[in-house]
Write a protein that holds these residues in place. Structure first.
Motif, PDB file in Angstrom:
ATOM      1  N   TYR A 226      10.557 -45.820 -27.520  1.00 27.96           N
ATOM      2  CA  TYR A 226       9.570 -44.907 -28.349  1.00 27.96           C
ATOM      3  C   TYR A 226      10.256 -44.056 -29.065  1.00 27.96           C
ATOM      4  O   TYR A 226       9.580 -44.079 -30.459  1.00 27.96           O
ATOM      5  CB  TYR A 226       8.862 -44.047 -27.109  1.00 27.96           C
ATOM      6  CG  TYR A 226       8.039 -43.032 -27.706  1.00 27.96           C
ATOM      7  CD1 TYR A 226       6.792 -43.370 -28.438  1.00 27.96           C
ATOM      8  CD2 TYR A 226       8.242 -41.567 -27.686  1.00 27.96           C
ATOM      9  CE1 TYR A 226       5.805 -42.445 -28.835  1.00 27.96           C
ATOM     10  CE2 TYR A 226       7.566 -40.556 -27.953  1.00 27.96           C
ATOM     11  CZ  TYR A 226       6.357 -40.936 -28.523  1.00 27.96           C
ATOM     12  OH  TYR A 226       5.472 -40.093 -29.258  1.00 27.96           O
ATOM     13  N   CYS A 227      11.508 -43.619 -29.025  1.00 22.79           N
ATOM     14  CA  CYS A 227      12.066 -42.810 -30.012  1.00 22.79           C
ATOM     15  C   CYS A 227      12.361 -43.711 -31.049  1.00 22.79           C
ATOM     16  O   CYS A 227      12.438 -43.156 -32.441  1.00 22.79           O
ATOM     17  CB  CYS A 227      13.462 -42.285 -29.276  1.00 22.79           C
ATOM     18  SG  CYS A 227      12.931 -41.284 -27.830  1.00 22.79           S
TER      19      CYS A 227
ATOM     20  N   ASP B 131      17.510 -44.157 -37.721  1.00 25.12           N
ATOM     21  CA  ASP B 131      19.022 -43.991 -38.210  1.00 25.12           C
ATOM     22  C   ASP B 131      19.619 -43.655 -37.011  1.00 25.12           C
ATOM     23  O   ASP B 131      20.848 -44.228 -36.940  1.00 25.12           O
ATOM     24  CB  ASP B 131      18.959 -42.944 -38.982  1.00 25.12           C
ATOM     25  CG  ASP B 131      18.244 -41.594 -38.772  1.00 25.12           C
ATOM     26  OD1 ASP B 131      17.143 -41.764 -37.855  1.00 25.12           O
ATOM     27  OD2 ASP B 131      18.535 -40.484 -38.975  1.00 25.12           O
ATOM     28  N   LYS B 132      19.190 -42.846 -36.142  1.00 22.83           N
ATOM     29  CA  LYS B 132      19.991 -42.292 -34.788  1.00 22.83           C
ATOM     30  C   LYS B 132      20.093 -43.601 -34.004  1.00 22.83           C
ATOM     31  O   LYS B 132      21.199 -43.805 -33.235  1.00 22.83           O
ATOM     32  CB  LYS B 132      19.273 -41.140 -34.236  1.00 22.83           C
ATOM     33  CG  LYS B 132      19.080 -39.940 -34.876  1.00 22.83           C
ATOM     34  CD  LYS B 132      20.506 -39.363 -34.969  1.00 22.83           C
ATOM     35  CE  LYS B 132      20.253 -37.999 -35.628  1.00 22.83           C
ATOM     36  NZ  LYS B 132      20.159 -38.046 -37.023  1.00 22.83           N
ATOM     37  N   TYR B 133      19.149 -44.579 -33.960  1.00 24.53           N
ATOM     38  CA  TYR B 133      19.120 -45.792 -33.238  1.00 24.53           C
ATOM     39  C   TYR B 133      20.131 -46.532 -33.453  1.00 24.53           C
ATOM     40  O   TYR B 133      20.902 -47.162 -32.901  1.00 24.53           O
ATOM     41  CB  TYR B 133      17.822 -46.193 -33.122  1.00 24.53           C
ATOM     42  CG  TYR B 133      17.560 -47.473 -32.101  1.00 24.53           C
ATOM     43  CD1 TYR B 133      17.710 -47.361 -30.703  1.00 24.53           C
ATOM     44  CD2 TYR B 133      17.412 -48.893 -32.715  1.00 24.53           C
ATOM     45  CE1 TYR B 133      17.510 -48.626 -30.037  1.00 24.53           C
ATOM     46  CE2 TYR B 133      17.353 -49.964 -32.051  1.00 24.53           C
ATOM     47  CZ  TYR B 133      17.507 -49.820 -30.540  1.00 24.53           C
ATOM     48  OH  TYR B 133      17.512 -51.070 -29.829  1.00 24.53           O
TER      49      TYR B 133
ATOM     50  N   CYS C 239      17.790 -41.564 -24.956  1.00 27.24           N
ATOM     51  CA  CYS C 239      17.849 -40.507 -25.704  1.00 27.24           C
ATOM     52  C   CYS C 239      17.233 -39.291 -24.807  1.00 27.24           C
ATOM     53  O   CYS C 239      18.026 -38.174 -25.252  1.00 27.24           O
ATOM     54  CB  CYS C 239      16.606 -40.873 -26.814  1.00 27.24           C
ATOM     55  SG  CYS C 239      16.786 -42.155 -27.857  1.00 27.24           S
ATOM     56  N   GLU C 240      16.223 -39.370 -24.106  1.00 25.67           N
ATOM     57  CA  GLU C 240      15.568 -38.550 -23.327  1.00 25.67           C
ATOM     58  C   GLU C 240      16.708 -37.854 -22.498  1.00 25.67           C
ATOM     59  O   GLU C 240      16.345 -36.689 -21.705  1.00 25.67           O
ATOM     60  CB  GLU C 240      14.548 -38.710 -22.806  1.00 25.67           C
ATOM     61  CG  GLU C 240      13.185 -39.068 -23.725  1.00 25.67           C
ATOM     62  CD  GLU C 240      12.271 -39.794 -23.353  1.00 25.67           C
ATOM     63  OE1 GLU C 240      12.552 -40.986 -23.029  1.00 25.67           O
ATOM     64  OE2 GLU C 240      11.063 -39.590 -23.299  1.00 25.67           O
ATOM     65  N   ASN C 241      17.631 -38.504 -21.927  1.00 27.83           N
ATOM     66  CA  ASN C 241      18.793 -37.909 -21.023  1.00 27.83           C
ATOM     67  C   ASN C 241      19.400 -36.640 -21.766  1.00 27.83           C
ATOM     68  O   ASN C 241      19.630 -35.756 -20.975  1.00 27.83           O
ATOM     69  CB  ASN C 241      19.921 -38.737 -20.920  1.00 27.83           C
ATOM     70  CG  ASN C 241      19.496 -39.866 -19.597  1.00 27.83           C
ATOM     71  OD1 ASN C 241      18.645 -39.539 -19.006  1.00 27.83           O
ATOM     72  ND2 ASN C 241      20.619 -40.587 -19.488  1.00 27.83           N
TER      73      ASN C 241
ATOM     74  N   GLY D 226      10.135 -36.893 -23.967  1.00 34.79           N
ATOM     75  CA  GLY D 226       9.530 -37.032 -25.265  1.00 34.79           C
ATOM     76  C   GLY D 226       7.945 -36.797 -25.039  1.00 34.79           C
ATOM     77  O   GLY D 226       7.258 -37.121 -26.129  1.00 34.79           O
ATOM     78  N   LEU D 227       7.409 -36.373 -23.878  1.00 33.90           N
ATOM     79  CA  LEU D 227       5.783 -36.672 -23.762  1.00 33.90           C
ATOM     80  C   LEU D 227       5.208 -35.904 -25.048  1.00 33.90           C
ATOM     81  O   LEU D 227       4.266 -36.265 -25.691  1.00 33.90           O
ATOM     82  CB  LEU D 227       5.440 -35.914 -22.503  1.00 33.90           C
ATOM     83  CG  LEU D 227       3.951 -36.234 -22.249  1.00 33.90           C
ATOM     84  CD1 LEU D 227       3.309 -37.346 -22.344  1.00 33.90           C
ATOM     85  CD2 LEU D 227       3.471 -35.178 -21.132  1.00 33.90           C
TER      86      LEU D 227
END
Lengths: 161, 261
Positions: free
Chosen positions: A63-64, A70-72, A85-87, A92-93
């Motif tokens: 999803y991110c 760019d970050k990915y 990412c969410e760690n 990210g809800l």
């Protein structure tokens, strides 16, 4: 038969009828034996849907990356690739509608979850490069020197993959 | 003198009289009993934990607590990670500070009220981490002891708790040999890991599986012979916790040793 014998019997029957009526009213219609039988499946069927309808808060990297290409691209191929990412950024809800809901955790405590040196050769931890946070630049946030999306990258040099 | 005819008549009458009230008191709907015999589900969720891969970072516990709204600072958690340190004198030291929510960031063992135990690195024979969660037993003792039907097993093998139906008697907390159940401090009902039922029923993975950077936690469907997790369970050396209790746990471990309880 004498009346005094029958009277308690009527009372007992009345109590039983009352309990059965109360049961009829209080117990939901979908309560009963479900697929797993009487021993394991005796429950209110609607509760399964209640649990299924709980909203998922973590949206995962898939999803991110839709917006943060760019970050990915930075993290792909780096040793941190497998960390979602969410760690570090939180669930990210509510993102991107409520940007305040996401914060960037830059604390040393986050990095030393893995990078506190523990010489446990029987587990993967023993093979992770670790430090003793009490002696390794205790005054600084890790991100001051290390780029978390690709820890092999150092400023001014091309990223090593 | 009773004749054979009248004996038979009266016997049938009495038997019929006994049978009618028994049928009238039957509280189960026949349709519900028929559902009891219906065919098996095509999904049976199982979990695979590879203890070789776990590094004790605790991201799984952090994600689980947030995803499932378990109060972050309360000393309860649906899942946790245990550290086992076996020293040269043969002693086994086990700890899981704050359920490993913040990982393992000390070489000392948290002994609770007894304080921290310092262990020199040279004293360690072997040390490793074991993630724990609900085993979603095929013979769940927590479900059998529930007096009101508030906890139950779905057709896909996950044990759920009906928060609106739980009376808080605590039998299930006592019955679970793995200690995975606790009281939710907000809902005041029994609480446990349910493999993130809201996620797996939508085709997602449990949040601890997503959060694990090392692939130490995996979920699979044991009724699907081509599922990679099923392949590992069927073909590799896996073990379960406390098999002797007869609970038929469905969380399989790679790399268990005798120290792990």
């Amino acid at each position: 038969m004498k009346n005094h014998v029958l009277r308690p019997l009527f009372v007992a029957v009345g109590v039983v009828v009352l309990i059965l009526l109360a049961r009829e009213v209080l117990v939901p219609a979908d309560f009963g034996v479900q697929e797993r039988g009487y021993m394991y499946g005796w429950h209110r069927k609607g509760n399964e849907a209640d649990w299924k309808n709980v909203r998922a808060k973590y949206r995962t990297t898939a999803y991110c990356k839709e917006c943060h290409q760019d970050k990915y691209a930075d993290i792909t191929g780096s040793p941190h690739e497998t960390i979602m990412c969410e760690n570090c950024h939180g669930p990210g809800l509510a993102h991107p509608n409520d940007p305040q809901s996401l914060h960037i955790d830059r604390r040393r405590e986050l990095c030393i979850r893995c990078h506190f040196r523990l010489p446990y050769q029987a587990s993967g931890r023993g093979r992770i490069r670790g430090v003793d946070p009490a002696t390794h630049h205790p005054e600084a946030e890790c991100v001051l020197c290390h780029y978390p999306h690709n820890p092999r990258w150092t400023p001014g040099k091309e990223a090593r993959r | 003198m009773i004749s054979r005819r009248s004996f038979c008549k009266k016997s049938i009458l009495i038997l019929g009289g006994i049978a009618v009230p028994l049928a009238a008191l039957e509280l189960f709907d026949p349709k519900k009993l028929a559902a009891d015999r219906s065919g098996p589900s095509t999904v049976r969720w199982v979990f695979l934990v590879d203890t070789h891969k776990c590094v004790g970072c605790g991201f799984c516990v952090k994600a689980c607590k947030i995803e499932n709204e378990i109060p972050y600072d309360a000393n309860v958690s649906r899942t946790w990670v245990e550290r086992y340190v076996v020293t040269r004198d043969g002693k086994v030291h086990i700890d899981s500070p704050k359920a490993a929510r913040d990982g393992f960031t000390s070489t000392s063992i948290d002994q609770g009220a007894l304080g921290m135990l310092k262990i020199e690195n040279s004293d360690i024979d072997k040390a490793f981490f074991v993630p724990k969660l609900c085993n979603q037993c095929d013979n769940p003792p927590c479900v059998q002891v529930c007096p009101v039907g508030a906890t139950y097993q779905t057709s896909d093998g996950v044990v759920l708790v009906d928060r609106s139906w739980c009376i808080g008697c605590g039998y299930c907390v006592m019955a679970c040999p793995y200690g995975v159940r606790f009281f939710h401090p907000v809902y005041h009902a029994a609480e446990k890991c349910n493999f993130c039922y809201h996620r797996i029923s939508k085709g997602m993975k449990p949040v601890c599986v997503e959060a694990c950077p090392f692939g130490a936690r995996r979920i699979g469907n044991i009724r699907d012979p081509n599922d990679p997790v099923t392949r590992i369970i069927m073909t590799e050396r896996v073990n379960v916790l406390k098999e002797e209790y007869g609970t038929k746990p469905q969380v399989f471990y790679v790399g268990l040793t005798r120290e792990v309880k």
